[in-house]
Design an enzyme around this catalytic site. Structure first.
Site, mmCIF file in Angstrom:
data_model
loop_
_atom_site.group_PDB
_atom_site.id
_atom_site.type_symbol
_atom_site.label_atom_id
_atom_site.label_comp_id
_atom_site.label_asym_id
_atom_site.label_seq_id
_atom_site.Cartn_x
_atom_site.Cartn_y
_atom_site.Cartn_z
ATOM 1 N N HIS A 27 -9.242 -3.831 10.110
ATOM 2 C CA HIS A 27 -9.266 -3.636 8.655
ATOM 3 C C HIS A 27 -9.734 -4.901 7.926
ATOM 4 C CE1 HIS A 27 -7.863 0.318 7.609
ATOM 5 N NE2 HIS A 27 -6.664 0.202 8.152
ATOM 6 N N GLU A 36 0.848 -1.178 0.000
ATOM 7 C CA GLU A 36 0.000 0.000 0.000
ATOM 8 C C GLU A 36 0.894 1.242 0.000
ATOM 9 O OE1 GLU A 36 -2.690 0.455 3.326
ATOM 10 O OE2 GLU A 36 -3.745 2.089 2.348
ATOM 11 N N GLU A 91 -9.744 4.022 6.369
ATOM 12 C CA GLU A 91 -8.901 4.504 7.477
ATOM 13 C C GLU A 91 -9.696 5.241 8.549
ATOM 14 O OE1 GLU A 91 -6.250 3.253 7.992
ATOM 15 O OE2 GLU A 91 -5.463 2.581 6.064
ATOM 16 N N GLY A 119 3.374 2.698 10.590
ATOM 17 C CA GLY A 119 3.225 1.976 11.846
ATOM 18 C C GLY A 119 2.997 0.493 11.621
ATOM 19 N N ALA A 120 2.062 0.178 10.736
ATOM 20 C CA ALA A 120 1.728 -1.219 10.488
ATOM 21 C C ALA A 120 0.824 -1.311 9.271
ATOM 22 C CB ALA A 120 1.013 -1.815 11.697
ATOM 23 N N MET A 121 0.663 -2.552 8.759
ATOM 24 C CA MET A 121 -0.072 -2.745 7.507
ATOM 25 C C MET A 121 -0.947 -3.987 7.570
ATOM 26 S SD MET A 121 -0.711 -1.722 4.480
ATOM 27 C CE MET A 121 -1.850 -2.595 3.429
ATOM 28 N N GLU A 122 -2.174 -3.824 7.067
ATOM 29 C CA GLU A 122 -3.231 -4.829 7.247
ATOM 30 C C GLU A 122 -3.299 -5.905 6.170
ATOM 31 O OE1 GLU A 122 -3.695 -1.555 6.366
ATOM 32 O OE2 GLU A 122 -5.380 -1.337 4.975
ATOM 33 N N ASN A 123 -2.198 -6.268 5.509
ATOM 34 C CA ASN A 123 -2.216 -7.296 4.475
ATOM 35 C C ASN A 123 -3.073 -8.489 4.899
ATOM 36 O OD1 ASN A 123 0.109 -5.830 3.273
ATOM 37 N ND2 ASN A 123 1.151 -6.658 5.068
ATOM 38 N N GLU A 149 -5.219 -2.721 12.742
ATOM 39 C CA GLU A 149 -4.917 -3.538 11.554
ATOM 40 C C GLU A 149 -5.839 -4.750 11.497
ATOM 41 O OE1 GLU A 149 -3.304 -1.851 9.639
ATOM 42 O OE2 GLU A 149 -2.193 -0.544 11.014
HETATM 43 N N1 BES Z 1 -3.064 0.949 5.852
HETATM 44 C C1 BES Z 1 -2.288 1.623 6.826
HETATM 45 C C2 BES Z 1 -0.812 1.527 6.575
HETATM 46 C C3 BES Z 1 -0.327 2.392 5.454
HETATM 47 C C4 BES Z 1 -0.294 3.737 5.605
HETATM 48 C C5 BES Z 1 0.127 1.876 4.283
HETATM 49 C C6 BES Z 1 0.192 4.530 4.570
HETATM 50 C C7 BES Z 1 0.578 2.663 3.267
HETATM 51 C C8 BES Z 1 0.627 4.004 3.415
HETATM 52 C C9 BES Z 1 -2.537 1.075 8.229
HETATM 53 O O1 BES Z 1 -3.774 0.483 8.405
HETATM 54 C C10 BES Z 1 -2.502 2.241 9.159
HETATM 55 O O2 BES Z 1 -3.372 3.057 9.090
HETATM 56 N N2 BES Z 1 -1.478 2.322 9.998
HETATM 57 C C11 BES Z 1 -1.261 3.433 10.875
HETATM 58 C C12 BES Z 1 -1.472 3.074 12.310
HETATM 59 C C13 BES Z 1 -2.905 3.055 12.702
HETATM 60 C C14 BES Z 1 -3.083 2.582 14.119
HETATM 61 C C15 BES Z 1 -3.585 4.381 12.536
HETATM 62 C C16 BES Z 1 0.188 3.839 10.656
HETATM 63 O O3 BES Z 1 0.911 3.081 10.030
HETATM 64 O O4 BES Z 1 0.551 4.906 11.119
HETATM 65 ZN ZN ZN Z 2 -5.359 1.784 8.717
#
Ligand code: BES
Ligand code: ZN
Length: 883
Positions: free
Chosen positions: A308, A127, A327, A268-272, A305
């Site tokens: 998601h 993503e 999001e 921070g993290a990714m929901e694959n 995550e």
């Molecule tokens: N889908 C996002 C990760 C992401 C963000 C991928 C931008 C590519 C580009 C993930 O679900 C997300 O929102 N992560 C947040 C943390 C969350 C607790 C709000 C992050 O990575 O900051």
């Molecule tokens: Zn997210």
């Protein structure tokens, strides 16, 4: 390379894809520098497309080694490979199989998008547009396919091979040192949810039985040897899975759910799907290395995550303009989860602090954009506080407007109707309009209009009639590209605190009781006449922060002190204290700039003392009340001609006054809140530590040597990171020998632990002393620092730029110079992280003239640099743009 000056992408240009992909079969042979990717796509013309069309696939930094259609190799002249894709001008008229082979170098991938290596392991981040760095593909979320992935690697190098979905086959490759695993994901998904992991990893595992009785194997994979530190994340995952069943009726859908922690990660993290990949800072925790805040973040990010899986994966976004659909909604869900796991009022206060500190700031500057933008140049720059935090507020307002039951009915309809599809914001909101039988067309403006609404509230009390009239006018300030706006629907939760401090019923003259006390504003100006209101009643406006707006009410200091003492709504009780503090601080900033002496406000100290003395209040809540507005909060409330130095001085003066005036109470509380016995990260224990550490910090604020010694002792003797770090942060604010000794001791204790050393970097970057500039320059050359790791950059340079108001905004412009230099050095390595850092300049126009000129010069130096990435160029040009 991609075209750096690509045209903006517009929502209004959306059209359905010409070709759909039913299945994707990937065969990936992992190798440190020559990973071979064979992709086999079943394509068919989209019945919704306008007509026969070329097949246009995206690509980024890859070249095709071979291309075959239905098994027949294509001549080089039959397709067109460009830097950003691959086009087949004359494909077959009907469905066909397209096979493409590419070779990629994961070790050379410093952007951390696509396939890359982290600590010797292989991982992916797709993503938003990373899949196109692995293979050619229609890289857009409305192309959903069923994936089967065969992974192959050297058994020694990558004994663990993970993919999306369920493991269907694994074994050795005969006659070689290699092995393989085949993963199949039966749920159609967009390519941004693709993931793979290969490496030497250890795991904590568990099984989860879903509400319908299915068994799911859970795994949290971390660097071997750190398994101990993965336990809390695993428990948080189980709590998240149970909560989604109970709160939303949503069950997990695969046989496996794996999470992998990696040290190098842009976000921070990714929901694959079935294989979440995390920044290890949101997984690894032990009492000695993680603070209470770290534990709370881990729980929230794991939940986010996981949630998601339904809001994002089962139902995804039609296009990236709809990003808030997954999001904003998922942030709302993780906020609700944390509220249920911990304290709802404390969570709301913390979330509103974040909203105001980031989103309100964004909304007030040149980077302001709607929750659903209608144009972008680089989508990575739209994972913003507005899309996330305001996006969550918009969902929360739907719940406030409709009530819990009808809100839940709308969610159920959304899940039922759009499961397996790529949806839009209109389709989401339509589910609520339908389920609740109400018109939400004006509500859609929350998605379309940028800026923070400002409400002006004027009271008129009629003693004879016993009525209180509230005249409420709403103004939405202009934002880039949006000079004038229409009135919004604003759910304003109201309380009436009667003269004896108790709540009165909310009744509108001629209409009767107001449902749940929520006034619904719809016009530019309107008047609400409330009946049965005795003299001396004080309105409590926007209870629970029911709408993300600014309120200018004609409440006096006496009214605010009354609310601070009596409001039954804990959020507004906290807010009353904040407003009192803010008014005092703003007054003193002006006094300081005029060369006068700051005003001491005994009334404010008294209001705080009353909260401190109220033993019915939870410690975590009292800690929030005691935490006065930050320098950023004050700057935002002042809004223009901002002088960060004067703000700092005014705030320091108030902190010193509180530390002096409340010293005996603070000291008693500090001693009483001491906890013996082993550390536990639960919310109640964390709340006691939070309050105790706020007490310590205020006690030390006046700089008395005894209090500094107390902090130094706590720092040296603490058996947990929360107390150690809090004491170190307090010491860091005082230029004493104890500070340097404590910093040196901290480094020695934790030198082998990069995540803890990040705390050490961040803390030093935030010291509000002129010496910090050289300190940060020195630390940037420290062997533990690296521009290649996003966590290091964010800890040192990010903290300096975002959280050190006086030193980033030095009047001589040297703070800006340091950050611009870093953005430029980083841009060639990792443009996404560089662009994020560049957003530190987003409030430059609000500064006083000297700093404003220096900040502008910094932005212009960036703008004048040749070969800037599209990511950084986009931020810089919008920051400098007219508004
Ligand atoms: N889908 C996002 C990760 C992401 C963000 C991928 C931008 C590519 C580009 C993930 O679900 C997300 O929102 N992560 C947040 C943390 C969350 C607790 C709000 C992050 O990575 O900051
Ligand atoms: Zn997210």
């Amino acid at each position: 390379m991609r075209t750096e000056h690509a045209r903006p992408i517009r929502l209004s240009d959306y059209r359905p894809p010409d070709w759909l992909v039913d299945t994707v079969d990937l065969d990936i042979a992992l190798h440190p520098t020559r990973t071979r990717v064979r992709s086999r796509l079943r394509l068919r013309p989209n019945p919704q497309a306008v007509g026969p069309a070329a097949v246009v696939l995206d690509g980024d930094d890859i070249t095709p080694l071979s291309v075959r259609i239905d098994g027949v190799p294509m001549a080089d002249s039959a397709y067109l490979a460009t830097p950003d894709g691959l086009t087949i001008p004359q494909p077959p008229a009907g469905p066909f199989v397209l096979e493409i082979e590419t070779e990629i170098d994961p070790s050379a991938n410093t952007k951390l998008m696509g396939l890359y290596r982290s600590s010797g392991n292989y991982c992916t981040q797709c993503e938003a547009e990373g899949f196109r760095r692995i293979t050619f593909f229609p890289d857009r979320p409305d192309v959903m396919a069923v994936y089967t992935t065969r992974l192959e690697a050297d058994r020694d190098e990558a004994p663990v091979l993970l993919g999306n979905g369920n493991l269907i086959e694994q074994g050795d490759v005969p006659g070689t040192t290699r092995h393989f695993a085949v993963w199949h994901d039966p749920f159609p998904k967009p390519c941004y949810l693709f993931a793979l992991v290969g490496g030497r990893l250890g795991a904590r595992t568990a099984t989860f039985t879903t509400m319908s009785g299915r068994t799911v194997a859970l795994g949290v994979y971390v660097e071997s040897g750190k398994e101990e530190r993965a336990g809390y994340a695993l428990e948080a995952l189980e709590r998240s899975m149970r909560w989604d069943e109970q709160a939303f009726g949503r069950e997990y859908d695969l046989d496996v759910f794996n999470i992998v922690a990696v040290a190098d990660f842009n976000m921070g993290a990714m929901e694959n799907k079935g294989l979440n990949i995390f920044n290890d800072k949101y997984i690894l925790a032990s009492p000695e290395t993680a603070t209470d805040a770290d534990y709370a973040h881990i729980e929230a990010v794991i939940a986010h995550e996981y949630f998601h899986n339904w809001t994002g994966n089962r139902i995804t976004c039609r296009d990236w303009f709809q990003l808030c659909l997954k999001e904003g909604l998922t942030v709302f869900r993780d906020q609700e989860f944390s509220s249920d796991m911990r304290s709802r009022p404390v969570k709301r206060i913390a979330d509103v602090r974040v909203l105001r500190g980031h989103q309100f700031v964004e909304d007030a500057g040149p980077l302001a954009h709607p929750v659903r933008p209608d144009t972008y140049r680089e989508i990575n720059n739209f994972y913003t506080a507005t899309v996330y935090e305001k996006g969550a507020e918009v969902v929360r307002m739907l719940e406030t407007l409709l009530g819990r039951e009808r809100f839940r009915a709308g969610m159920d309809l959304y899940f039922a109707r759009h499961d397996g599809h790529a949806a839009t914001v209109e389709e989401f909101v339509a589910c609520f309009a339908e389920a609740a039988g109400t018109d939400l067309s004006q509500f859609m403006l929350w998605y379309a209009q940028a800026g923070t609404p400002e409400l002006a509230v004027t009271r008129r009390h009629d003693a004879q009639a016993g009525t209180l009239s509230l005249e409420i006018a709403q103004v939405l300030p202009p934002t880039p590209g949006q000079p004038s706006k229409s009135p919004m629907v604003i759910p304003l939760a109201l309380g009436l605190v009667g003269p004896d401090g108790d709540d009165l019923p909310i009744r509108l003259a001629g209409h009767g009781p107001v449902d749940r006390g929520v006034l619904v504003l719809t016009r530019a100006a309107e008047t609400f006449v409330l009946e049965g209101v005795p003299a001396g009643t004080v309105p409590s406006l926007n209870r629970g922060f029911s709408a993300p707006v600014k309120i200018n009410a004609d409440l006096t200091s006496d009214d605010l002190r009354f609310l601070a003492a009596h409001d039954s709504d804990p959020f507004n009780r906290w807010q009353a204290v904040q407003t009192l503090a803010s008014e005092l601080l703003i007054e003193n900033v002006a006094v300081i700039r005029a060369g006068g002496a700051v005003r001491h406000d005994g009334g404010f100290v008294h209001a705080l003392a009353a909260v401190l003395a109220d033993e019915r209040l939870a410690p975590a809540y009292v800690a929030q009340v005691l935490s006065i507005p930050s320098e950023g909060d004050i700057a935002r409330d002042i809004g223009r001609d901002v002088d960060p130095e004067a703000i700092y001085l005014a705030r320091q003066a108030l902190r010193r006054a509180l530390g002096n005036d409340l010293a005996p109470t603070l000291r008693i509380l500090y001693d009483r809140l001491r906890q013996d016995g082993p550390y536990s990260p639960d919310a109640a224990s964390a709340g006691r530590r939070a309050l105790r550490n706020v007490c310590l910090d205020l006690l030390a604020a006046p700089g008395h040597p005894a209090a500094i010694t107390l902090a130094a002792a706590q720092c040296a003797e603490a058996d947990n990171m929360t107390d150690r770090m809090a004491a170190l942060a307090t010491l860091a604010l005082h230029d004493t020998p104890q500070r340097e000794a404590a910093l040196a001791d901290f480094f020695e204790r934790f030198r082998t632990d990069p995540l803890v050393i990040d705390k050490w970097f961040a803390l030093q970057a935030m010291i509000p002393d002129p010496g910090t500039l050289d300190r940060v320059r020195g630390l940037a050359a420290h062997p533990a620092f690296s521009l290649a790791n996003p966590n290091r950059v964010r800890a040192l340079i990010g903290s300096f730029a975002q959280a050190n108001h006086t030193q980033f905004n030095r009047a001589d412009g040297e703070g800006y110079r340091l950050v611009v230099d870093t953005v430029l050095a980083l841009d060639g390595v990792n443009p996404q992280v560089a662009a994020r850092l560049a957003t530190a300049f987003r409030s430059w126009r609000a500064l006083e003239p000297t700093r404003r000129a220096a900040a502008r010069a910094g932005l212009e130096r960036l703008a004048g640099t040749a070969s800037l990435s599209r990511d950084v160029a986009d931020i810089v040009e919008r920051s400098l743009g007219e508004r």
